[in-house]
Design an enzyme around this catalytic site. Structure first.
Site, short mmCIF file in Angstrom:
data_model
loop_
_atom_site.label_atom_id
_atom_site.label_comp_id
_atom_site.label_asym_id
_atom_site.label_seq_id
_atom_site.Cartn_x
_atom_site.Cartn_y
_atom_site.Cartn_z
N SER A 100 -54.43 8.42 9.63
CA SER A 100 -55.13 8.30 8.36
C SER A 100 -54.33 7.52 7.32
O SER A 100 -54.90 6.79 6.51
CB SER A 100 -55.46 9.69 7.81
OG SER A 100 -54.27 10.46 7.66
N GLN A 111 -50.23 3.17 10.57
CA GLN A 111 -50.37 2.82 11.98
C GLN A 111 -49.00 2.41 12.51
O GLN A 111 -48.11 2.02 11.76
CB GLN A 111 -51.39 1.71 12.18
CG GLN A 111 -51.09 0.41 11.48
CD GLN A 111 -52.31 -0.52 11.49
OE1 GLN A 111 -53.42 -0.14 11.11
NE2 GLN A 111 -52.10 -1.76 11.91
N VAL A 112 -48.84 2.50 13.83
CA VAL A 112 -47.54 2.27 14.46
C VAL A 112 -47.62 1.10 15.42
O VAL A 112 -48.56 1.00 16.22
CB VAL A 112 -47.06 3.54 15.20
CG1 VAL A 112 -45.71 3.30 15.86
CG2 VAL A 112 -46.98 4.72 14.25
N ASP A 172 -48.17 19.88 10.92
CA ASP A 172 -49.29 19.07 11.43
C ASP A 172 -49.13 18.79 12.92
O ASP A 172 -49.15 17.63 13.35
CB ASP A 172 -49.36 17.75 10.64
CG ASP A 172 -50.73 17.10 10.75
OD1 ASP A 172 -51.69 17.79 11.13
OD2 ASP A 172 -50.85 15.90 10.45
N LYS A 213 -43.61 2.07 11.79
CA LYS A 213 -44.74 2.75 11.16
C LYS A 213 -45.03 2.07 9.83
O LYS A 213 -44.16 1.97 8.97
CB LYS A 213 -44.40 4.23 10.94
CG LYS A 213 -45.55 5.06 10.41
CD LYS A 213 -45.15 6.54 10.38
CE LYS A 213 -46.29 7.41 9.87
NZ LYS A 213 -45.93 8.85 9.89
#
Length: 556
Positions: free
Chosen positions: A168, A171-172, A322, A187
């Site tokens: 969210s 992005q990697v 998380d 990242k």
């Protein structure tokens, strides 16, 4: 009918005037959108707010229509409810995906709320855990140039333009450092977050506060409060790097002595919107086919994951909040790690969301779980109030465990959740939505995150548990809880003895606490030993490496 020329002209002007104003406005708006940053930001913000509001209205209408109808029987009503849940959830999902950013983060929160929302909602939102829209490569290049003052080509000899994962907030990408040749994961935060994060958070807060004003008993404004607290830290990758380094230090002894399967990727460098770290290959922890291919026992993976998070919660008080499957990887272990009795490693990713438990909360939380495992209602009442600030201990126990109160009260947490119990819990949660909302609204924010962590771990556990022996999760966690409880009580009583001197009363309290700890420890140890030997018999001809009794006892 014809008009004289003198009347045609004014009519033409009257018709052309609004058209010319509309055209001029559109032209000016287009020019401002592409050439004036504040104007473009304002227009996009209005669009995003409008989209959120429109979807909210459509969902409200869906439920209003569904609830206003009369049904011939309960089955027809149940089907109508399910269809309404699915339709509404898909409407919200599309809007969240289109807006991206914190809206997706909000959807991830919803997907984790299986203790309160129907499965149609949570399963629909589950795709947001690791299937988010990527940022185009050109925008990634621009972000890197702006933040680092240099190009991707200057720092990396290789940089894959296709991301290996999209979340969210970021992005990697896989890359290779030009300076050392090391393969790394980079990242990159989605660039639009800087532009829209504040307005999106304000919009979410406004929507939830409006719901609160219209329906005072329907209190979910804590969602926006939690996001307002968590997002600033999650959007600063320097904090994430610090969290990763801290949890690695907490597990340093276990990692060095190879008594844990946990792997934390090494941080190479960190900036606010860009994080460079060690690249580690692996597959999602819920990929059972991958584990079978590499002779990895998914049941042992579940036990080890429980042990890792029990170590975090009950020993360190520093918790990754998380742990959804997209943030946990599994990979075969190197030969040097076979001495632990495990042939796999667990890689923990995304260290942006952590919470620190103070000693009081950490030990009270351990007390609560031992009470739940024992089915001791008096202690459940006591520690529900201390941990959750609630006297509704039965409801809180069900939210904590994901089980019905009847199951908790009969000390039967170790059994598999039946389909009947799941349906009963889901239907009950929807019927008690207002009560649960009130419970959560008045709960400390940190406890809400612990509930979310528990629920994510429980859902992973149910995927991994192919042997259906769900009790081992409670055995492992229970031993950590029992030890934390004993350490707390012993420390308190020894302090009293040092201060007041040894008395018969204090001696009795110390012996009673020791007996409580030892009896629970022995009960759990006996069950664990039985399960171990049953496991040995089951895997007698299996190529999977089995630990010695002594090593396995130390491991748990």
């Amino acid at each position: 009918m014809t008009f004289p020329p003198s009347q045609k002209r004014p009519l033409a002007r009257r018709l052309l005037k609004p058209l010319s104003i509309t055209a001029s406005t559109a032209l000016i708006g287009t020019v401002l959108y592409y050439n004036h940053e504040p104007s473009r930001h304002f227009m996009c913000a209005i669009e995003r707010c409008g989209r959120a509001g429109l979807v909210g209205v459509r969902v409200a209408i869906n439920y209003k229509l569904m609830l206003s109808k009369t049904y011939k029987d309960s089955e027809e009503e149940a089907r109508a409810k399910s269809n309404c849940h699915t339709t509404s959830a898909n409407l919200v999902l599309k809007a969240l995906q289109k807006s991206g950013g914190i809206y997706i983060k909000l959807g991830q929160h919803v997907s984790a709320m299986v203790y309160i929302l129907p499965p149609e909602w949570t399963s629909t939102m589950a795709v947001l855990q690791d299937k988010c829209p990527p940022t185009p490569y050109q925008e990634i290049e621009e972000l890197f140039q702006n933040d680092m003052g240099t190009s991707l080509d200057d720092l990396f000899s290789e940089f894959d333009p296709v991301p290996i994962g999209v979340a969210s907030l970021a992005q990697v990408h896989r890359a290779r450092l030009r300076s050392t040749g090391e393969e790394v994961a980079v990242k990159m935060q989605h660039p639009f977050l800087d532009e829209f994060c504040k307005i999106d958070m304000d919009t979410v807060s406004f929507i939830l506060s409006t719901i609160k004003r219209v329906f005072p008993e329907f209190g979910f404004e804590w969602l926006s409060e939690e996001m307002n607290e968590s997002l600033p830290q999650e959007l600063n990758f320097v904090f994430e790097a610090s969290n990763a380094n801290k949890v690695r230090e907490n597990f340093k002894e276990l990692i060095e002595t190879k008594k844990t399967a946990l792997i934390i990727p090494k941080i190479v460098w960190a900036h606010r919107r860009i994080l460079c770290m060690e690249f580690i290959r692996g597959q999602r922890i819920d990929n059972l086919a991958y584990m079978e291919e590499h002779s990895i026992d998914s049941n042992r993976v579940s036990i080890e994951l429980t042990r890792i998070f029990s170590e975090m919660i009950y020993n360190h008080g520093f918790v990754h909040c998380d742990p959804h499957p997209g943030n946990v990887l599994i990979r075969p272990a190197k030969k040097s790690r076979f001495g632990t009795g495990l042939n796999f490693e667990i890689v923990l990713l995304d260290h942006g969301l952590y919470r620190t438990l103070d000693d009081q909360l950490r030990t009270d939380y351990a007390h609560l779980w031992t009470s739940l495992i024992r089915g001791n209602e008096e202690d459940i009442k006591k520690y529900s109030l201390r941990v959750g600030g609630t006297s509704a201990h039965k409801l809180f126990a069900s939210v904590m465990t994901g089980r019905s109160w009847d199951t908790v009260n009969t000390q039967d947490l170790s059994t598999e959740r039946s389909q009947t119990e799941l349906e009963k819990m889901t239907e009950g949660a929807f019927e008690l939505l207002i009560d649960i909302a009130g419970l959560l609204a008045n709960m400390p924010r940190i406890v809400l995150l612990l509930l979310k962590t528990n629920d994510l771990l429980r859902s992973v556990d149910e995927v991994l548990r192919t042997d259906q022996d769900y009790s081992m999760t409670y055995v492992v966690m229970g031993r950590y809880c029992a030890k934390a409880v004993w350490d707390d009580i012993r420390s308190t009583l020894l302090d009293k003895i040092r201060h007041y001197g040894l008395s018969i009363k204090l001696a009795k309290e110390l012996i009673s606490a020791w007996y409580e700890f030892e009896s629970l420890e022995i009960m759990l140890w006996l069950y664990q030993t039985k399960s171990l030997w049953m496991d040995r018999i089951k895997h007698f001809k299996s190529p999977t490496i089995l630990p010695s009794d002594q090593t396995y006892q130390q491991h748990l």
